[in-house]
Design a protein around this motif. Structure first.
Motif, PDB file in Angstrom:
ATOM      1  N   TYR A 150      -0.408   2.221  -7.460  1.00 26.05           N
ATOM      2  CA  TYR A 150      -0.513   3.639  -7.081  1.00 26.05           C
ATOM      3  C   TYR A 150      -1.087   4.494  -8.217  1.00 26.05           C
ATOM      4  O   TYR A 150      -1.766   5.490  -7.969  1.00 26.05           O
TER       5      TYR A 150
ATOM      6  N   LYS B 162      -5.676   9.252  -4.656  1.00 24.12           N
ATOM      7  CA  LYS B 162      -5.040  10.035  -3.590  1.00 24.12           C
ATOM      8  C   LYS B 162      -3.555  10.290  -3.875  1.00 24.12           C
ATOM      9  O   LYS B 162      -3.042  11.351  -3.552  1.00 24.12           O
ATOM     10  N   TRP B 163      -2.868   9.330  -4.512  1.00 24.42           N
ATOM     11  CA  TRP B 163      -1.447   9.520  -4.808  1.00 24.42           C
ATOM     12  C   TRP B 163      -1.251  10.613  -5.862  1.00 24.42           C
ATOM     13  O   TRP B 163      -0.201  11.247  -5.909  1.00 24.42           O
TER      14      TRP B 163
ATOM     15  N   ASP C 246       0.811  -1.219   0.000  1.00 25.79           N
ATOM     16  CA  ASP C 246       0.000   0.000   0.000  1.00 25.79           C
ATOM     17  C   ASP C 246       0.843   1.267   0.000  1.00 25.79           C
ATOM     18  O   ASP C 246       0.319   2.369  -0.087  1.00 25.79           O
TER      19      ASP C 246
ATOM     20  N   ASN D 100      -3.496   3.905 -10.111  1.00 23.63           N
ATOM     21  CA  ASN D 100      -4.956   3.827 -10.131  1.00 23.63           C
ATOM     22  C   ASN D 100      -5.602   4.361  -8.862  1.00 23.63           C
ATOM     23  O   ASN D 100      -6.819   4.294  -8.723  1.00 23.63           O
ATOM     24  N   ASP D 101      -4.804   4.864  -7.951  1.00 23.59           N
ATOM     25  CA  ASP D 101      -5.326   5.371  -6.683  1.00 23.59           C
ATOM     26  C   ASP D 101      -5.287   6.899  -6.716  1.00 23.59           C
ATOM     27  O   ASP D 101      -4.205   7.496  -6.685  1.00 23.59           O
TER      28      ASP D 101
END
Length: 158
Positions: free
Chosen positions: A76, A81-82, A20, A78-79
């Motif tokens: 990361y 927040k990053w 994560d 596809n996330d």
């Protein structure tokens, strides 16, 4: 290669471990070698890893993020927040090559190539090493593998 980096030019690095990216190491000698600064310091006396919240990482606002997990290296992106981090916006998130082991992990022998790769990623204008050739040479010398230029490029692209 990095000896002419001035203190004012040193980049602040967050080293993202695990799947994560929210675990980091308190001490990373590789960063000292390439004249970079570990953006996270553990409380006095702790020399291990530490779990962080994403909000803590945002508050550090590192210049560069190094991802050591090949799994998180893909996740990361596809996330959302990053994407809020300056390092993401500036294209300064790097996935550490993994072949046959993580280049900044154990066994220590892979750190020879890992430190060269890291210096070239952080300070490309100071890099004097052809990382494709260096990867081929390293794999032959230490891993007893003859890899092609294409294979070396693939390792570096992970």
């Amino acid at each position: 290669m990095v000896k002419e980096i001035k203190d004012s030019e040193k980049l602040r690095i967050y080293m993202a471990y695990n799947q994560d990216g929210l675990t980091t190491w308190c001490k990373a000698e590789e960063l000292d070698i390439v004249k970079a600064i570990n953006d996270f310091e553990c409380p006095q006396g702790r020399q291990t890893h530490r779990q962080l919240s994403f909000e803590q990482i945002m508050s550090y606002d590192p210049d560069v993020i190094l991802i050591t997990s090949p799994f998180f290296g893909h996740a990361y992106k596809n996330d959302p927040k990053w994407r809020r981090l300056r390092a993401y916006k500036e294209g300064r998130i790097y996935v550490v090559p993994y072949g046959p082991f993580g280049w900044l992990d154990k066994p220590a022998v892979v750190k020879f190539i890992g430190v060269q790769w890291l210096a070239c990623e952080l300070y490309p204008d100071k890099c004097t090493v052809d990382m494709v050739q260096e990867t081929q040479r390293f794999m032959k010398l230490f891993m007893h593998l003859d890899i092609t230029e294409t294979q070396a490029e693939e390792i570096l692209r992970q």
